[in-house]
Design an enzyme around this catalytic site. Structure first.
Site, mmCIF file in Angstrom:
data_model
loop_
_atom_site.group_PDB
_atom_site.id
_atom_site.type_symbol
_atom_site.label_atom_id
_atom_site.label_comp_id
_atom_site.label_asym_id
_atom_site.label_seq_id
_atom_site.Cartn_x
_atom_site.Cartn_y
_atom_site.Cartn_z
ATOM 1 N N GLU A 158 -25.047 23.194 -3.797
ATOM 2 C CA GLU A 158 -26.347 22.888 -4.391
ATOM 3 C C GLU A 158 -27.461 23.335 -3.456
ATOM 4 O O GLU A 158 -27.275 23.399 -2.231
ATOM 5 C CB GLU A 158 -26.436 21.373 -4.628
ATOM 6 C CG GLU A 158 -27.714 20.886 -5.275
ATOM 7 C CD GLU A 158 -27.664 19.390 -5.582
ATOM 8 O OE1 GLU A 158 -28.671 18.864 -6.098
ATOM 9 O OE2 GLU A 158 -26.633 18.744 -5.310
ATOM 10 N N ASN A 214 -28.394 17.320 -8.712
ATOM 11 C CA ASN A 214 -29.721 16.797 -9.046
ATOM 12 C C ASN A 214 -30.796 17.877 -8.998
ATOM 13 O O ASN A 214 -31.770 17.829 -9.752
ATOM 14 C CB ASN A 214 -30.087 15.666 -8.084
ATOM 15 C CG ASN A 214 -29.233 14.430 -8.284
ATOM 16 O OD1 ASN A 214 -28.423 14.353 -9.196
ATOM 17 N ND2 ASN A 214 -29.411 13.449 -7.412
ATOM 18 N N ASN A 265 -26.926 17.824 -15.530
ATOM 19 C CA ASN A 265 -26.265 17.096 -14.447
ATOM 20 C C ASN A 265 -26.660 15.620 -14.477
ATOM 21 O O ASN A 265 -27.854 15.307 -14.556
ATOM 22 C CB ASN A 265 -26.671 17.681 -13.088
ATOM 23 C CG ASN A 265 -26.143 16.870 -11.922
ATOM 24 O OD1 ASN A 265 -24.973 16.942 -11.582
ATOM 25 N ND2 ASN A 265 -27.006 16.062 -11.297
ATOM 26 N N GLU A 266 -25.653 14.737 -14.455
ATOM 27 C CA GLU A 266 -25.871 13.289 -14.320
ATOM 28 C C GLU A 266 -27.037 12.779 -15.180
ATOM 29 O O GLU A 266 -27.886 12.020 -14.707
ATOM 30 C CB GLU A 266 -26.086 12.924 -12.848
ATOM 31 C CG GLU A 266 -24.838 13.120 -12.003
ATOM 32 C CD GLU A 266 -24.979 12.607 -10.574
ATOM 33 O OE1 GLU A 266 -26.083 12.156 -10.184
ATOM 34 O OE2 GLU A 266 -23.983 12.666 -9.828
ATOM 35 N N TYR A 278 -17.931 9.252 -5.476
ATOM 36 C CA TYR A 278 -17.947 9.385 -4.017
ATOM 37 C C TYR A 278 -17.331 8.138 -3.399
ATOM 38 O O TYR A 278 -17.368 7.050 -3.986
ATOM 39 C CB TYR A 278 -19.372 9.604 -3.515
ATOM 40 C CG TYR A 278 -19.947 10.942 -3.948
ATOM 41 C CD1 TYR A 278 -19.631 12.116 -3.262
ATOM 42 C CD2 TYR A 278 -20.796 11.032 -5.050
ATOM 43 C CE1 TYR A 278 -20.140 13.338 -3.657
ATOM 44 C CE2 TYR A 278 -21.312 12.259 -5.460
ATOM 45 C CZ TYR A 278 -20.980 13.408 -4.759
ATOM 46 O OH TYR A 278 -21.482 14.620 -5.163
ATOM 47 N N GLU A 316 -17.736 16.498 -9.160
ATOM 48 C CA GLU A 316 -18.264 16.039 -7.862
ATOM 49 C C GLU A 316 -17.340 14.965 -7.331
ATOM 50 O O GLU A 316 -17.170 13.921 -7.968
ATOM 51 C CB GLU A 316 -19.695 15.499 -7.981
ATOM 52 C CG GLU A 316 -20.756 16.567 -8.189
ATOM 53 C CD GLU A 316 -22.181 16.021 -8.098
ATOM 54 O OE1 GLU A 316 -22.404 15.057 -7.319
ATOM 55 O OE2 GLU A 316 -23.058 16.548 -8.806
ATOM 56 N N GLN A 361 -19.830 18.725 -1.073
ATOM 57 C CA GLN A 361 -20.102 20.109 -1.426
ATOM 58 C C GLN A 361 -19.303 21.021 -0.510
ATOM 59 O O GLN A 361 -18.321 20.555 0.067
ATOM 60 C CB GLN A 361 -21.602 20.360 -1.329
ATOM 61 C CG GLN A 361 -22.390 19.574 -2.387
ATOM 62 C CD GLN A 361 -23.877 19.874 -2.413
ATOM 63 O OE1 GLN A 361 -24.330 20.912 -1.941
ATOM 64 N NE2 GLN A 361 -24.656 18.942 -2.937
#
Length: 503
Positions: free
Chosen positions: A26, A71, A171-172, A243, A291, A351
Site C-alpha cells: 500500500e 485504506n 477496501n474495508e 491482524y 490482509e 504488507q
C-alpha cells in the site's frame, strides 16, 4: 509428549490455488517510498526501484500482489499517478495523515511487478470515487487502444495493456474509519453495478467484494450476508481481514488465535453457502483473505503519532520488528490456510516491505529478511499442489480464544508432478518435545529429501540490519521414514518443513 498422526493419499481437501501465497503493498509509510522505490540508492534500477529488495521479494515466489491499498485507495485518484512525473501533484493522504508525491503510479508499479514476476491485483476507489472512476481506470489499464483512456496510456509510453484480471471493489467499506464508508446494502449495490460494468471491459475478470474488516466488527457476519445478497452472482470472492497480537504475553493464547481464524473462515463459508442456496445460484464465491499478519508491537504508539503529526511525506509507520514467536505463529497460520484452501483461494500477507512486513529496508542502507519471511517462503515454495487431510491425535490445551487446541499443528501438501509430499509441523508446547509418528498411507514408498527447522531461539529474538540472519532456518535432523510412517522428535516451540519423495 506422544503425537500420532495420519494422512492418506486419497483423502484430499482440494487443489491449492497458488495465490494462497499472495501479498499486499500500500502507499503507506515507507512501503513504497524507500521501501521498493528509492531513486539514488546504490541498488536502484533505471526506474528507481531497489534491486536488493527485488531479490528478497523474488525469493518468496509471490504469485500476485494487491495494490495500491488498503485504506489509502478510498481517497486515491489514480490519475494523479500517470503522465510526466514533474507534473504530478502532491496530495494529502487522508488515510494515514501524510503527503503522497505520486511519483509511483500504476505504470511504475506495473514495471516493478513485471521485474519481480508478480501478477497485479488492483483495487478501485469505491469510497470517495465510484463506478465511473473505476471504469476509467480499468479502461486505462486493460483496453488495447482506440479509446480515450487507452490511448492516453499509449501516450505515456505503454503500448500494450496490462490485462489485469483481479479487481478489488474498494477496501474495508464496513469500517467507519474508511473514507466513503457505506452501509452493507448500499455498498453491495455499488459493488454489484461496478462488477457488471467492469466485466464488459475485461471479460473473464475476477471481482473481490469487501467482507468485514475483522471478525470483531459489530456488523460481522451480518455485513457479509447483506453484501452478498446484493452482488453474489457478479463477484467471485469476498475478502476477510485479520491482524494478530500478543500484548498479554500469553504465548499459548496467541497460538490459539490460529484456531480462531479457522472459525472465522468457517463462519463466512456458511454465509456464502446460505446466500447461494437462497438465490439458487449456480456460481461459487470463495474467500480472499487479502490482509493478514501480526500487528501489535508498536501499534498503539503509531496510532497516537499518525493522528497528531503534520502531514509528513513517507514517514516511518507500522515498522514492526518481528520476533521468533511471530515466526512460529505465522507458520501455524499458513497451516490453517492450507487446511482451509477449499474455501480460501487467495490470501495476501499485509504488507510486503517495511510496513508490517517480512522484508525491511533502510533508507540509503541495507535490506534484510525479518523472522516471518521464512515460514512464508517455505509455504510459498513448498505448499503448492493439493492439500491433504491430516488427522492428529495428541495432547491439547484450552485458552481464552479457543478450546481443545492441539499442541501439534500439522498441514501437508502433495505435489503430484514432482512426486513429493511436504509436511509443515509446529510444536506449540512451551516445554515438551513431541514424539511424532505419522502414517503415510497410500504411498508405496517415501524418503525424506529435505528437513528445515526453526527452533531454539528466545521468543523475543529478532533480525536486524546488523544481524540479518540471527533467526533463520537450519537443516533439521532426527526425522525419517520408518515402516511407512514419518517419525521423529520435534523440540518445543519449533517449526519444521519436511519434504518427502513419494512413490
Amino acid at each position: 509428549m506422544k503425537v500420532n498422526a495420519a494422512l492418506h493419499r486419497d483423502f484430499r481437501i482440494g487443489t491449492i490455488d497458488d495465490r494462497l501465497y499472495a501479498a499486499f503493498i500500500e502507499h503507506m509509510g515507507r512501503a513504497i517510498y524507500s521501501g521498493i522505490y528509492e531513486p539514488g540508492h546504490p541498488e536502484a534500477d533505471h526506474m528507481g526501484f531497489r534491486k536488493d529488495v527485488m531479490e528478497l521479494v523474488k525469493g518468496l515466489n509471490i504469485p500476485a500482489i494487491r495494490y495500491p491499498g488498503g485504506n489509502f485507495v478510498s481517497a486515491y485518484d489514480w490519475k494523479d499517478g500517470i503522465g510526466p512525473k514533474e507534473d504530478r501533484p502532491m496530495r494529502m493522504d487522508l488515510a494515514w495523515r501524510s503527503r503522497e508525491s505520486n511519483q509511483v503510479g500504476i505504470n511504475e508499479f506495473a514495471h516493478w511487478a513485471k521485474e519481480t514476476d508478480i501478477e497485479m491485483m488492483l483495487a478501485v476507489n469505491l469510497g470517495s470515487k465510484g463506478l465511473q472512476d473505476a471504469r476509467d481506470f480499468v479502461e486505462y489499464v486493460n483496453m488495447p487502444g482506440g479509446t480515450f483512456w487507452s490511448d492516453l496510456r499509449k501516450s505515456h509510453g505503454v503500448e500494450d495493456p496490462y490485462d489485469v484480471k483481479m479487481w478489488c471493489l474498494g477496501n474495508e467499506m464496513d469500517g467507519p474509519w474508511q473514507i466513503g464508508h457505506k452501509e452493507a446494502k448500499e455498498y453491495g449495490r455499488i459493488a454489484d453495478e461496478t462488477a457488471k460494468a467492469l466485466r464488459q471491459i475485461t471479460p473473464g475478470a475476477e471481482f473481490i467484494v469487501c467482507g468485514s474488516s475483522n471478525d470483531g466488527m459489530a456488523t460481522y457476519p451480518e455485513w457479509e450476508r447483506q453484501v452478498l445478497d446484493e452482488c453474489y452472482e457478479n463477484v467471485h470472492y469476498i475478502s476477510l481481514h485479520k491482524y494478530f497480537g500478543n500484548s498479554s504475553k500469553d504465548t499459548l493464547n496467541f497460538f490459539g488465535k490460529i484456531e480462531e481464524t479457522g472459525r472465522y473462515i468457517q463462519a463466512i463459508g456458511g454465509v456464502i453457502d446460505f446466500i447461494k442456496a437462497k438465490k439458487r445460484a449456480k456460481n461459487d464465491v470463495y474467500i480472499c483473505f487479502d490482509e493478514w499478519n501480526v500487528w501489535y508491537h508498536i501499534r498503539e504508539e503509531d496510532h497516537k503519532r499518525w493522528h497528531t503529526w503534520d502531514w509528513p511525506e513517507a514517514p516511518a509507520l507500522l515498522e514492526e520488528d518481528y520476533n521468533f514467536e511471530d515466526a512460529l505463529f505465522i507458520g501455524g497460520l499458513l497451516n490453517e490456510f492450507i487446511r482451509r484452501s477449499d474455501r480460501v483461494r487467495i490470501a495476501c500477507i499485509a504488507q510486503l516491505v517495511n510496513v508490517i512486513a517480512p522484508i525491511r529496508a533502510e533508507k540509503g542502507g541495507p535490506a534484510w529478511r525479518q523472522t516471518i519471511y521464512w515460514p512464508y517462503q517455505f509455504a510459498s515454495l513448498h505448499g503448492r499442489g493439493e492439500a491433504l487431510n491430516v488427522s492428529v491425535d495428541g495432547p491439547t490445551y484450552n485458552c481464552e480464544v479457543a478450546s481443545d487446541v492441539p499442541y501439534m499443528d500439522i498441514a501437508a501438501t502433495w505435489d503430484r508432478a514432482a512426486g513429493t509430499v511436504t509436511v509443515f509441523a509446529l510444536n506449540r508446547h512451551l516445554t515438551e518435545t513431541a514424539e511424532l509418528s505419522m502414517s503415510l498411507t497410500g504411498f508405496d514408498s517415501a524418503e525424506v529429501i529435505m528437513h528445515k527447522v526453526m527452533e531454539g531461539h528466545d521468543l523475543e529474538a529478532t533480525n536486524g540490519p546488523d544481524k540479518p540472519d540471527a533467526i533463520a532456518p537450519t537443516d533439521g535432523k532426527g526425522i525419517g521414514v520408518d515402516d511407512g510412517s514419518l517419525k521423529g522428535s520435534l523440540a518445543p516451540l519449533s517449526y519444521h518443513v519436511v519434504k518427502l519423495k513419494v512413490g
